[in-house]
Write a protein that holds these residues in place. Structure first.
Motif, PDB file in Angstrom:
ATOM      1  N   LYS A 223      11.011  67.852   3.197  1.00 51.53           N
ATOM      2  CA  LYS A 223      10.920  66.431   3.547  1.00 51.53           C
ATOM      3  C   LYS A 223      11.768  66.050   4.747  1.00 51.53           C
ATOM      4  O   LYS A 223      11.348  65.270   5.603  1.00 51.53           O
ATOM      5  CB  LYS A 223      11.320  65.572   2.341  1.00 51.53           C
ATOM      6  CG  LYS A 223      10.192  65.319   1.371  1.00 51.53           C
ATOM      7  CD  LYS A 223      10.637  64.347   0.290  1.00 51.53           C
ATOM      8  CE  LYS A 223       9.490  63.999  -0.639  1.00 51.53           C
ATOM      9  NZ  LYS A 223       9.904  63.040  -1.694  1.00 51.53           N
ATOM     10  N   ASN A 248       2.642  61.657  -5.180  1.00 56.13           N
ATOM     11  CA  ASN A 248       3.462  61.461  -3.976  1.00 56.13           C
ATOM     12  C   ASN A 248       2.674  60.764  -2.880  1.00 56.13           C
ATOM     13  O   ASN A 248       3.176  59.849  -2.223  1.00 56.13           O
ATOM     14  CB  ASN A 248       3.967  62.809  -3.465  1.00 56.13           C
ATOM     15  CG  ASN A 248       4.644  62.695  -2.105  1.00 56.13           C
ATOM     16  OD1 ASN A 248       5.807  62.374  -1.998  1.00 56.13           O
ATOM     17  ND2 ASN A 248       3.895  62.967  -1.032  1.00 56.13           N
ATOM     18  N   SER A 252       4.123  57.692  -0.586  1.00 59.23           N
ATOM     19  CA  SER A 252       4.956  58.183   0.515  1.00 59.23           C
ATOM     20  C   SER A 252       4.151  58.383   1.791  1.00 59.23           C
ATOM     21  O   SER A 252       2.985  58.804   1.756  1.00 59.23           O
ATOM     22  CB  SER A 252       5.617  59.509   0.120  1.00 59.23           C
ATOM     23  OG  SER A 252       6.322  60.059   1.214  1.00 59.23           O
ATOM     24  N   LYS A 254       5.072  60.594   3.914  1.00 58.65           N
ATOM     25  CA  LYS A 254       5.142  62.040   4.093  1.00 58.65           C
ATOM     26  C   LYS A 254       4.236  62.682   3.050  1.00 58.65           C
ATOM     27  O   LYS A 254       4.554  62.705   1.860  1.00 58.65           O
ATOM     28  CB  LYS A 254       6.594  62.526   3.949  1.00 58.65           C
ATOM     29  CG  LYS A 254       7.519  61.937   5.012  1.00 58.65           C
ATOM     30  CD  LYS A 254       8.947  62.452   4.875  1.00 58.65           C
ATOM     31  CE  LYS A 254       9.849  61.865   5.971  1.00 58.65           C
ATOM     32  NZ  LYS A 254      11.228  62.390   5.909  1.00 58.65           N
TER      33      LYS A 254
END
Length: 313
Positions: A223, A248, A252, A254
């Protein structure tokens, strides 16, 4: 004909070379005389029992995913290939079965072998080449000017991922072992990092995509290497990672992407075109089918550059 099978999960000792009858084809199938089969990490994950959910637990099972060979017989409804054509292809990644003198395929499983490479080189193309294409063009969606980190860049997928990412206009940083430094530079990497001298955890830069081909870099550790809207690509599918990546990616910027190879006719076309236009194919070792256990044992140690293949008569 000779074929490699196994009747229980385990290490390479469970692989057996047996005699079987040559299979018959249906009208929409082709019989391929196999010339070479590549060795893939997924092979030992499957026969080791790590992929039971995908592969099932019914025995006997077979080994070998991608191959090169010659069309021995074509069914009446198979129109794209004829007897004598040289081809490359791949079977179901969780079922295998390519390690045999003869195999049965459908036309969508194969493509014409690039004329400028050997059967051994051709066998090393499908799984890793299609994986690299899927990673670069779809999962990481690499575009000109982006910064890309490829961890484990000298393995089978890495060899192609570095070259294809460069062709897409990216600036590529390759993370390799000491013996892979010169090789990665040959394939076009802009920066090559020897992880034995500079651990990936100490890298100061951030990237638009981090591609982990070593299966040793976790998303949590990656990350900090990612820009705010960037992609982390893993080649280690499991039910847990698939669920984690889904959750995720909802929250997020990312993103975590998992490679699940999906071969297509268009993917094969692109791969053959790349090979015919100078894509470097790196072979580490070749083995005879009678030395199949040795081939897998040595490949599993993970010290090779490029791909190893098993050659059939």
């Amino acid at each position: 004909m000779k074929k490699v099978i196994y009747n229980q999960f385990g290490d390479e000792s469970i692989l057996e070379l047996v005699e079987q009858t040559v299979p018959e084809i249906n009208k929409d199938q082709l019989l391929i005389r196999v010339k070479a089969v590549s060795i893939n990490p997924l092979d030992w994950k499957v026969y080791g029992g790590e992929m039971k959910l995908m592969s099932g637990s019914k025995f006997p099972k077979s080994v070998g995913i991608d191959f090169s060979g010659i069309v021995e017989q074509a069914g009446s409804a198979a129109t794209r290939f004829k007897t004598g054509d040289a081809v490359i292809g791949l079977l179901d990644v969780f079922k295998g079965g390519a390690l045999a003198d003869y195999i049965v395929v459908k036309e969508t499983d194969i493509a014409a072998k690039p004329t400028n490479i050997s059967f051994e080189q051709a066998a090393a193309l499908p799984v890793t080449g299609l994986s690299a294409l899927q990673i670069v063009d779809q999962l990481a969606a690499i575009s000109p000017g982006q910064d890309v980190l490829i961890n484990g860049a000298t393995g089978g997928v890495g060899v192609f991922a570095v070259q294809i990412a460069k062709k897409r206009g990216a600036t590529v940083t390759a993370v390799v072992s000491t013996k892979g430094v010169a090789e990665a530079a040959k394939w076009g990497a802009d920066t090559v990092i020897d992880y034995t001298k500079q651990p990936i955890s100490s890298l100061p830069n951030q990237y638009d995509a981090v591609i982990d081909l070593s299966t040793k870099l976790s998303f949590a550790d990656a990350k900090r290497l990612l820009k705010p809207k960037a992609f982390f690509v893993s080649t280690l599918p499991s039910p847990l990672t698939l669920v984690y990546s889904f959750v995720n990616n909802l929250f997020s910027g990312k993103k975590m992407k998992i490679l699940i190879l999906k071969p297509t006719v268009e993917g094969f076309r692109k791969l053959v075109e790349l090979a015919e236009n100078g894509l470097q194919i790196v072979l580490d070792k070749t083995y005879s089918i009678s030395n199949v256990r040795q081939g897998y044992q040595e490949s599993r140690r993970g010290k090779s550059i490029g791909k190893s293949v098993i050659v059939l008569n």
